[in-house]
Design an enzyme around this catalytic site. Structure first.
Site, PDB file in Angstrom:
ATOM      1  N   GLY A   1       0.818  -1.298  -0.161  1.00 20.55           N
ATOM      2  CA  GLY A   1       0.002  -0.049  -0.228  1.00 20.55           C
ATOM      3  C   GLY A   1       0.851   1.382  -0.227  1.00 20.55           C
TER       4      GLY A   1
ATOM      5  CG  HIS B   1       3.173   0.932  -5.652  1.00 18.14           C
ATOM      6  ND1 HIS B   1       3.343   2.007  -4.777  1.00 18.14           N
ATOM      7  CD2 HIS B   1       3.718  -0.268  -5.167  1.00 18.14           C
ATOM      8  CE1 HIS B   1       4.082   1.594  -3.742  1.00 18.14           C
ATOM      9  NE2 HIS B   1       4.345   0.369  -3.881  1.00 18.14           N
TER      10      HIS B   1
ATOM     11  CD  GLN C   1       7.795  -7.375   3.872  1.00 15.97           C
ATOM     12  OE1 GLN C   1       7.065  -8.174   3.411  1.00 15.97           O
ATOM     13  NE2 GLN C   1       8.542  -6.359   3.111  1.00 15.97           N
TER      14      GLN C   1
ATOM     15  CE  LYS D   1      12.089   2.368  -3.857  1.00 13.92           C
ATOM     16  NZ  LYS D   1      12.686   1.967  -2.505  1.00 13.92           N
ATOM     17  CG  ASP D   2      12.249  -2.835  -2.961  1.00 10.30           C
ATOM     18  OD1 ASP D   2      12.612  -2.397  -1.775  1.00 10.30           O
ATOM     19  OD2 ASP D   2      11.001  -2.419  -3.376  1.00 10.30           O
TER      20      ASP D   2
ATOM     21  CB  SER E   1      10.482   5.111  -1.771  1.00  6.72           C
ATOM     22  OG  SER E   1      10.143   4.323  -0.681  1.00  6.72           O
TER      23      SER E   1
ATOM     24  NE  ARG F   1      10.888   1.742   3.605  1.00  2.00           N
ATOM     25  CZ  ARG F   1      10.322   0.914   4.753  1.00  2.00           C
ATOM     26  NH1 ARG F   1      10.534   1.472   5.749  1.00  2.00           N
ATOM     27  NH2 ARG F   1      10.291  -0.378   4.882  1.00  2.00           N
TER      28      ARG F   1
HETATM   29  O1  PAF Z   1       7.954  -4.808  -1.933  1.00  2.74           O
HETATM   30  C1  PAF Z   1       6.958  -4.550  -1.179  1.00  2.74           C
HETATM   31  O2  PAF Z   1       6.051  -3.806  -0.970  1.00  2.74           O
HETATM   32  C2  PAF Z   1       6.736  -6.023  -0.367  1.00  2.74           C
HETATM   33  O3  PAF Z   1       8.048  -6.415   0.316  1.00  2.74           O
HETATM   34  C3  PAF Z   1       6.077  -7.157  -0.660  1.00  2.74           C
HETATM   35  C4  PAF Z   1       7.020  -7.667  -1.850  1.00  2.74           C
HETATM   36  C5  PAF Z   1       4.677  -6.539  -1.212  1.00  2.74           C
HETATM   37  C6  PAF Z   1       6.029  -8.346   0.254  1.00  2.74           C
HETATM   38  O4  PAF Z   1       5.260  -7.828   1.333  1.00  2.74           O
END
Ligand code: PAF
Length: 281
Positions: free
Chosen positions: A31, A37, A61, A151-152, A187, A189
């Site tokens: 979210g 996104h 996580q 990005k990740d 991001s 954040r």
């Molecule tokens: O990248 C993210 O937003 C999260 O790490 C994911 C892949 C949705 C898993 O919770």
């Protein structure tokens, strides 16, 4: 756009569509959506007939409970963005739905050495939590294709390793980083950045761009040293790592001639930890 809170309701929606031969794409998110996104939704639309976005702030996580608590949850805004982007369904389970026996349920798989490098050094157990929830989301949606943001970078690698571990027939698509006009990687954040932080945060993309622009002029070691010097004497910014690495193993690259090079950075800007990367080749 349909909204599902349970796996059962989601499966009931997908079953007849699958019977008609429709391809399903999953865009997993936590979210606090932004245009990065939405670019995943748009790219998914070119690859599948039915697009499901999941919104779930996954407790397993987060290494820091405060980070989990302050994670933004602007749900009305998220739903409006997804609807406008033409997303077909949103899966928004609560924690009990995903972890019926509690979020401390057992999960550990071998993700390879790269799990413990870079982010793995700063966020112990993070990729176990990520792969745990992504596997649950894959089981719930059974997508043909799943979209993740570059990005990740390390996250995508870990998810691909998890896929091989379970031998899952899902195509993983890595989508390019979407940046603000001044270069800051989008991001969820970023909303925590103060005005000064927001200015300081540009050091991440600037130092990466420096490496990209000057790759032919210096050795790997010189490039890293010069990139790191961008962070010296910058009040309110604390560099965690800056590395030029092999994009498959994340091990530090010794030679420029090595294939698949990527520059990766993580830094704390004010109280917000940011990551960014640029693929060199
Ligand atoms: O990248 C993210 O937003 C999260 O790490 C994911 C892949 C949705 C898993 O919770």
């Amino acid at each position: 756009m349909e909204v599902f809170k349970t796996k059962e309701a989601l499966r009931a929606y997908l079953k007849p569509l699958r019977a008609l031969g429709k391809k399903v794409a999953l865009v997993p998110t936590m979210g606090a959506l932004h245009n990065g996104h939405i670019s995943l939704i748009k790219l998914a639309q070119g690859r599948a007939d039915v697009i499901i976005c999941s919104i779930f702030v996954n407790p397993t996580q987060f290494t820091d409970p405060k980070d989990l608590e302050k994670y933004p949850r602007p749900i009305e805004h998220d739903l409006a963005m997804l609807d406008a982007a033409g997303c077909n369904g949103v899966f928004m389970p609560d924690v009990n739905e995903m972890y019926p026996s509690g979020a401390d349920e057992d999960w550990h798989i071998d993700l390879g050495k790269a799990e413990f490098l870079l982010e793995g050094q700063f966020r112990k157990g993070h990729y176990q939590g990520v792969t745990q929830i992504v596997k649950k989301l894959f089981d719930a949606v059974e997508p043909d294709v799943a979209m993740f943001g570059q990005k990740d970078f390390q996250q995508v690698l870990m998810i691909k390793n998890m896929l091989s571990h379970f031998n899952l027939p899902i195509t993983i698509v890595t989508c390019p980083i979407i940046r603000e006009d001044d270069g800051l990687a989008m991001s969820s954040r970023n909303i925590h950045l103060s005005k000064t932080d927001r200015k300081n945060a540009l050091v991440l993309s600037k130092s990466l761009q420096f490496v990209l622009d000057n790759f032919d002029n210096y050795t790997v070691e010189e490039l890293e040293t010069k990139a790191k010097s961008f962070y010296k004497n910058l009040d309110g910014v604390e560099l965690d790592y800056f590395t030029i690495a092999n994009g498959n193993t994340l091990e530090n690259a010794k030679y420029k001639e090595a294939p698949n090079l990527v520059a990766l950075v993580a830094a704390k800007v004010g109280s917000t930890r940011l990551i960014d990367n640029m693929i060199i080749k």
